[in-house]
Design an enzyme around this catalytic site. Structure first.
Site, PDB file in Angstrom:
ATOM      1  N   ASP A 184      42.922  32.837  40.504  1.00  0.00           N
ATOM      2  CA  ASP A 184      42.739  32.602  41.938  1.00  0.00           C
ATOM      3  C   ASP A 184      43.479  31.327  42.312  1.00  0.00           C
ATOM      4  O   ASP A 184      44.255  30.787  41.518  1.00  0.00           O
ATOM      5  CB  ASP A 184      41.253  32.518  42.284  1.00  0.00           C
ATOM      6  CG  ASP A 184      40.575  31.288  41.678  1.00  0.00           C
ATOM      7  OD1 ASP A 184      41.224  30.573  40.874  1.00  0.00           O
ATOM      8  OD2 ASP A 184      39.410  31.037  42.010  1.00  0.00           O
ATOM      9  N   LYS A 217      43.492  40.516  40.880  1.00  0.00           N
ATOM     10  CA  LYS A 217      42.592  39.409  40.541  1.00  0.00           C
ATOM     11  C   LYS A 217      41.147  39.878  40.460  1.00  0.00           C
ATOM     12  O   LYS A 217      40.419  39.561  39.519  1.00  0.00           O
ATOM     13  CB  LYS A 217      42.727  38.275  41.567  1.00  0.00           C
ATOM     14  CG  LYS A 217      42.038  36.976  41.158  1.00  0.00           C
ATOM     15  CD  LYS A 217      40.588  36.863  41.581  1.00  0.00           C
ATOM     16  CE  LYS A 217      40.460  36.655  43.066  1.00  0.00           C
ATOM     17  NZ  LYS A 217      39.041  36.370  43.463  1.00  0.00           N
TER      18      LYS A 217
END
Length: 219
Positions: free
Chosen positions: A139, A121
């Protein structure tokens, strides 16, 4: 509503609602964004922004941070989540960045993910925001909002959500903007515990809202 139509309506509505969406993290260089994103893991951007001014004043780049001690970093970031682990990762990251990459944030995923504290991420955020690469950082906000809207289906992990989103979005050149739009929507409107559907621009295409509306009509 077909999936492609839901994506089109979502993007159109979010472009009108958040036309200039961008990260709420404060930074002045690629290195500082990398540090801020590492610190933001399981922590709010607001809290990170309270910590980074003093941190960046003392250690504005990789070379200066590489000379710090773990304890010095800890003292500057101790008010955020997991300060012990993050101070270790920042020091290791800065040293590798300084020694291997001459202090420059690399543009390749494998190089980014070789840095301490950088997972998929975080790497995606850097690739999308700094280098305009066609990737979708996912997220908790993007994961939750995508599921509610109907952009993803039965995705149990952020990785599964990313895969489903990219199956549709891979050829677009505005993925970074959509990433920020979904985060802002999840942070301020489509909240985890109590979504503010009455304030949302996506009521015409959101599966969650339309399902809730349908249930209310049957009562």
């Amino acid at each position: 509503m077909r999936k492609e139509q839901r994506y089109d309506k979502t993007i159109e509505a979010l472009n009108a609602f958040y036309p200039d969406a961008e990260t709420e993290l404060s930074y002045q260089s690629p290195f500082q964004l990398l540090v801020a994103v590492i610190l933001s893991a399981q922590c709010t951007d607001k809290r990170v922004n309270m910590v980074t001014p003093a941190l960046f004043e003392r250690y504005p780049d990789a070379d200066s941070m590489a000379m710090a001690s773990e304890q010095e970093l800890y003292e500057l970031i101790k008010s955020i989540s997991y300060p012990n682990a993050k101070s270790k990762n920042l020091l290791k990251m800065a040293r590798r960045l300084s020694e291997v990459y001459k202090g420059e944030v690399p543009k390749e995923r494998k190089d980014l993910e070789s840095l301490a504290g950088v997972g998929r991420k975080t790497a995606n955020v850097i690739l999308a925001v700094l280098f305009a690469q066609n990737v979708m950082p996912v997220d908790t906000h993007v994961h939750r909002v995508s599921r509610r809207i109907g952009l993803s289906k039965n995705a149990k992990t952020p990785a599964e959500t990313e895969k489903q989103l990219m199956e549709v979005l891979s050829k677009r050149n505005d993925i970074a903007l959509l990433h920020h739009q979904l985060i802002l929507l999840g942070r301020y409107v489509c909240k985890a515990r109590k979504p503010l559907c009455e304030n949302c621009p996506l009521t015409e295409c959101c599966k969650f809202y339309l399902s809730k509306l349908s249930k209310q009509k049957t009562l």
